[in-house]
Design an enzyme around this catalytic site. Structure first.
Site, mmCIF file in Angstrom:
data_model
loop_
_atom_site.group_PDB
_atom_site.id
_atom_site.type_symbol
_atom_site.label_atom_id
_atom_site.label_comp_id
_atom_site.label_asym_id
_atom_site.label_seq_id
_atom_site.Cartn_x
_atom_site.Cartn_y
_atom_site.Cartn_z
ATOM 1 N N ASP A 105 0.872 -1.159 0.000
ATOM 2 C CA ASP A 105 0.000 0.000 0.000
ATOM 3 C C ASP A 105 0.921 1.225 0.000
ATOM 4 O O ASP A 105 2.118 1.114 0.255
ATOM 5 C CB ASP A 105 -0.905 -0.042 1.234
ATOM 6 C CG ASP A 105 -2.103 0.902 1.086
ATOM 7 O OD1 ASP A 105 -2.179 1.597 0.054
ATOM 8 O OD2 ASP A 105 -2.937 0.932 1.990
ATOM 9 N N CYS A 138 -13.299 -24.459 16.592
ATOM 10 C CA CYS A 138 -12.379 -24.467 15.457
ATOM 11 C C CYS A 138 -11.439 -25.658 15.626
ATOM 12 O O CYS A 138 -11.248 -26.154 16.730
ATOM 13 C CB CYS A 138 -11.606 -23.151 15.449
ATOM 14 S SG CYS A 138 -10.236 -23.084 14.286
ATOM 15 N N CYS A 142 -8.197 -25.671 14.099
ATOM 16 C CA CYS A 142 -6.851 -25.306 13.645
ATOM 17 C C CYS A 142 -5.813 -25.716 14.678
ATOM 18 O O CYS A 142 -6.152 -26.130 15.786
ATOM 19 C CB CYS A 142 -6.774 -23.809 13.354
ATOM 20 S SG CYS A 142 -6.554 -22.779 14.814
ATOM 21 N N ASP A 195 -3.943 7.124 -3.735
ATOM 22 C CA ASP A 195 -5.256 7.715 -3.979
ATOM 23 C C ASP A 195 -5.737 8.453 -2.731
ATOM 24 O O ASP A 195 -5.132 8.355 -1.663
ATOM 25 C CB ASP A 195 -6.251 6.614 -4.355
ATOM 26 C CG ASP A 195 -6.352 5.568 -3.263
ATOM 27 O OD1 ASP A 195 -5.286 5.129 -2.757
ATOM 28 O OD2 ASP A 195 -7.473 5.196 -2.878
ATOM 29 N N CYS A 217 -6.326 -24.116 18.089
ATOM 30 C CA CYS A 217 -7.512 -24.526 18.841
ATOM 31 C C CYS A 217 -7.504 -26.010 19.173
ATOM 32 O O CYS A 217 -8.168 -26.449 20.114
ATOM 33 C CB CYS A 217 -8.764 -24.131 18.077
ATOM 34 S SG CYS A 217 -8.817 -22.352 17.780
#
Lengths: 641, 641
Positions: free
Chosen positions: B87, B272, B274, B122, B277
């Site tokens: 960015d 979860c 993962c 921008d 977890c």
């Protein structure tokens, strides 16, 4: 022994203690095949399961296995120290029409090999059989249940409710089973319904069984092993599940998710984060040897089931189980149909629904309007006394409504919001659960419009005059339209508000009893009522999070003016002293209570001579606290000095 | 270069090749903070990410970092070999009102440090600012975009669409950006909308931007880093996302799920699977030191985002993205509201919707009736020629309908099902997608009833006489009621059926062109039409899975009787030979096509003098195949001998 920790809908999260070992419910028993196990029992334990289920009949029929089971016990045979439940051959009876063991023999065998939870040998009647067959087989099941219940045993025992798809037979079966003192109540004969996606029929079977099973025993939904159904079945009060699917599907190359099942070849990505899916791509899994693929799929499938069980437990804890079910209902239209069917059981479900929750009420479509919380709201509206007032209806806007409109209800005007989610929301009670925490949509649908029209028309009948804001013209309200909100501007009415809150939360007349002549004290920070006084005495506080009226001891004394047993939990003599000391009231000491009591309601604890002992929060509904032998019924708040 | 592999809704799954490195889209760029990174870049790579995004302005402003970046390059600085996007300081501009670098300088700097995808500087205009400010800032953004586009560079460059919440300005911005040849089209200024749950406004912003952006470039939705929005934004055609949320939320003790966010203290279970977890309980996580907890939460959050991205890719692949979005819409009413808003953009979405999919159409509530597939069906109904016939309406039942009722449409009777999901389903086309694969509910809602009434009333106008089954009386159909279905019994009508199928799938007149005088050959196994002959010549086969008419070369010749460019894809001279040899037609060689062409439609491939070369399946819609420079436009089927 079974104990409830948290409740939502008719669902409960609790602890089931089995011979010293504890299962957290809702709990899923992985099914172990004693002859061919795709996932090692140690691996299943590592994944987080401390209870499994296997089939005692298979062991019984295999000479070698049987011998070893009898010699070393089932735990040593399986290499598993946790809770071992066994099925008894009912499945084989269903598959092959007969089994070569007597009902008593297989129950005795389960006990002999050291099973923790055995199951009677019931007759699993399929859906849609003729009524006579269903009834005959049910009678046989009940006879066997009685016989089994009489056997002396060390293990816990599950009795199974049958009755095919006949509501009346399911209720009869449930009454019969409930009377026999089993440790677990099982609902059987439902596998074909699940296989054929007949979830609406499944819901009916569960609801009719539950109607007569009581609340104090864990309910096992036999053969429910797919995560799409866990949230739904839990919402209806099922506590235990068993899954053979994880292994059967794996053998078949199928991949289970809480949103449905995939054939492995349909997968382009693995939409999961478990150890299997983190380490393999879909392409890799497809390319594996059959045996390894089956093993990995079974592991993924079981983890996927466990994940959903945890999600359900979390949803019960936080009070978002309805929201979870409404999400899951979008996994298949047959689940949506089942959800729509619940509308017909609203009264049954409402009795168990807590009055306040940790999480907000999210509208997710027309089905949300059939939730018990909505029906309850509409009933409770009629509890609010507003004699002689005129009804003023305003359009929905940003909450809190009274701040947005800068007004309050007055003696003359009862100001309400025409709500697309709750129909009518009087400003007096806008800050109470579930009104303050609800979220809806701006783009209304026809069901919401019809609902609003119906609720408003019904409510309006109580008032001599109805004023509605001109922007509500589309609702076709009978009354006078107005444009200028400011004519109703009024910022007082604190007694009105307090009384309405008490009426709404504690029933007709509670406002008069608790708050006649009350004055409010406001929070400086929020500007909301924080405390209420009558004649200078603090009678109640208002909980900021959900607007619940919490009576003080002085307030409780006033509530006791309501006719017995309104607002009360009555404790047995032996627990009187504990309650008086401000300790928790355990369910086993509750001898009576307000039959309309709901979980999370504020209550007055009294002794058997109706003497005030303390106040507290009911953690269970009336029926539950009367039935349970374990767990806390009332969490104490104030005790009498 | 960007290439589409699979399409669903306006969403696409594809490959974005960035300087020799490939990102699979939809893709999520984890945001890397060059100064303080909670998750090591190596760890992020291990989790499965091969592209990251960081902030070039932060590097530019830090003397030491800047020096190192200029000397060693951004990849060495970060220790990451994959795609690095940066960015440009727009966020800082938004936060602090100004940045200390010129727009050209920061673009040049990104290129100098070896960034793979840079972004112009921008002006991020917030929602709801005055029109003049939004317009002025937009003009400045466009000026900067033009300047940046002219700079010579090695990196790819993203141009950003602004315009606040003004549809007209978003469209103007998109036209302006699209004209400048950027490699990525970004949609900016939407973070406040996401933070405030204004998903309906977000949908409008995306849709108005997309309207003028064209299709050939990947679209990056800046700042969309929460999984609740991935499915929805992907459905609308966003391809790239970036998430700082995984880290920001972790610092704040928040746990991300695709169903919403939890504060860690609200969690009783970790729903979860993962690695975080699986290895920790909620209680353990809560008890950790702040730093370790933040690290683990960030890891879980990022995995949770990735899981949803994979789910979205799988949904696009299988064609269930609408179903996924309708499920996710139940995570929060603001998402449901956004879904309801899509109704107004049906025409825009329909142009990109494939005509057939791997998975079934699941009704999930009234919003399903606003899907482009339903609007398309209703439009296509009018393409079917049934002059002089009488309309017969039957209630919905088990599929295939013609088998359940044992009848077919005849010359005299055009038999249709009154469908709660599609309004009217003529028996002639019941086996075609999405009709044959759809699943609905039995308990209808008011929206379905109103929908059925509207579609039936409109369709009935074309017929001189209407007969409806007595059980459909509740629909208030104008016509004659009947009770006895057998009076319409007829089992032939194969030409009628074939012509209706061609009309419905390929447009008005296609039935006449392809199937006038046709005879059918039936499958012995399924009893369904398998092949169609005209004068003994095979003109088409019917695909069993979705009833799609697949013309042979002889059939294609007949379809060319339809006025140019109906049913055609025209290839450039240079690709003529390849197409003739039955090779894939690449998008870059498509010079013209039927403007009504949809993805997955069967097409005739011709050269610029309209000479038949081959037949095939369009993988892209008309607009897409004309715009894309990369990827396959038509998958070949038959070639001319």
């Amino acid at each position: 022994m079974f104990e409830i920790k948290y409740k939502d809908g008719a669902g409960r999260a609790g602890v089931f203690e089995v011979r010293g070992k504890k299962l957290e419910t809702p709990y899923l028993f992985p099914v172990i095949n004693p002859k061919r196990q795709v996932l090692d029992v140690k691996e299943i334990e590592r994944l987080g399961f401390n209870g499994i289920i296997t089939n005692s009949y298979i062991i019984y029929r295999d000479t070698a296995l049987r011998q070893r089971a009898l010699e070393r016990g089932i735990h040593a045979l399986l290499g598993f120290d946790g809770v071992v439940m066994t099925d008894s051959g009912s499945f084989q009876l269903y598959q092959y029409g007969s089994v070569e063991v007597s009902p008593s023999e297989i129950v005795r065998f389960q006990d002999e090999i050291g099973v923790d939870i055995g199951v009677i040998l019931d007759i699993p009647t399929p859906p849609d059989v003729g009524y006579e067959r269903a009834e005959r087989e049910l009678e046989e099941t009940l006879t066997r249940a009685k016989e089994a219940a009489r056997l002396s045993r060390k293990m816990l025992l599950a009795g199974t409710v049958q009755g095919s798809t006949y509501a009346e037979l399911r209720e009869r079966a449930a009454s019969g089973i409930a009377a026999l003192g089993f440790d677990v109540h099982a609902i059987g004969g439902v596998v074909p319904l699940m296989e054929e996606y007949r979830f609406a029929d499944l819901a009916r079977v569960i609801l009719h069984s539950k109607l007569k099973l009581g609340h104090a025993k864990p309910v096992h939904l036999f053969g429910a092993g797919h995560p799409v159904i866990f949230a739904f079945a839990s919402l209806l009060g099922c506590d235990l599940f068993d899954s053979a699917s994880y292994a059967l599907y794996a053998r078949d190359g199928r991949y289970i998710t809480a949103r449905g099942t995939y054939k492995l070849e349909e997968l382009h990505e693995l939409p999961c984060s478990c150890e299997v899916c983190a380490e393999h791509s879909a392409r890799e899994l497809k390319g594996l040897e059959a045996e390894e693929r089956e093993h990995l799929l079974a592991k993924h499938n079981l983890i996927s089931c466990l994940e959903e069980i945890k999600r359900v437990r979390q949803a019960i804890y936080e009070g978002s189980l309805w929201e979870l079910v409404e999400q899951r209902a979008r996994a298949h239209p047959a689940l949506l149909e089942a959800l729509r069917v619940l509308k017909g059981y609203s009264a049954q479900l409402e009795r168990l629904e807590p009055v306040t929750k940790r999480s907000a009420f999210f509208y997710s479509g027309m089905e949300s309007l059939s939730r018990p919380a909505v029906a309850r709201h509409i009933e409770r509206l009629s509890w609010i006394e507003r004699r002689g007032a005129e009804l003023v209806l305003l359009p929905d806007c940003e909450k809190p409504y009274s701040r947005t409109y800068r007004l309050a209800s007055s003696e003359r005007y009862h100001v309400c919001i025409a709500s697309p989610v709750f129909g009518v929301i009087p400003l007096e009670i806008e800050e109470t659960y579930p009104l303050t925490q609800h979220e809806g949509v701006a783009t209304l649908d026809r069901e919401q419009l019809a609902f609003m029209r119906r609720v408003i028309a019904e409510y309006a009948q109580r008032f001599t005059k109805v004023h509605y804001h001109i922007s509500l013209e589309f609702l076709g309200i009978e009354g006078e339209a107005f444009d200028e909100v400011s004519q109703f501007r009024f910022a007082g009415g604190e007694e009105l508000k307090l009384r309405a809150l008490a009426d709404y939360q504690l029933g007709k007349g509670a406002g008069e009893a608790l708050f006649a002549g009350a004055r409010a004290e406001y929070s400086r920070r929020t500007g909301r009522i924080r405390r209420a006084f009558v004649d200078g005495e603090l009678v109640a506080t208002l909980r900021a999070s959900d607007g619940i009226v919490v009576p003080t001891i002085a307030g409780a004394e006033r509530l006791l003016r309501l006719r017995y047993p309104r607002c009360r939990v009555v404790v047995a003599e032996e627990a009187r002293q504990f309650a008086k000391e401000g300790k928790s009231v355990f369910a086993k000491f509750v001898v009576d209570c307000d039959p309309e009591l709901k979980a999370m309601q504020e209550v007055v604890v009294v002794d058997e001579s109706d003497e005030l002992l303390a106040t507290g929060t009911a953690l269970l509904s009336a029926e539950e606290m009367l039935e349970f032998e374990r767990g806390i019924a009332v969490k104490p708040r104030h005790r009498r000095r």
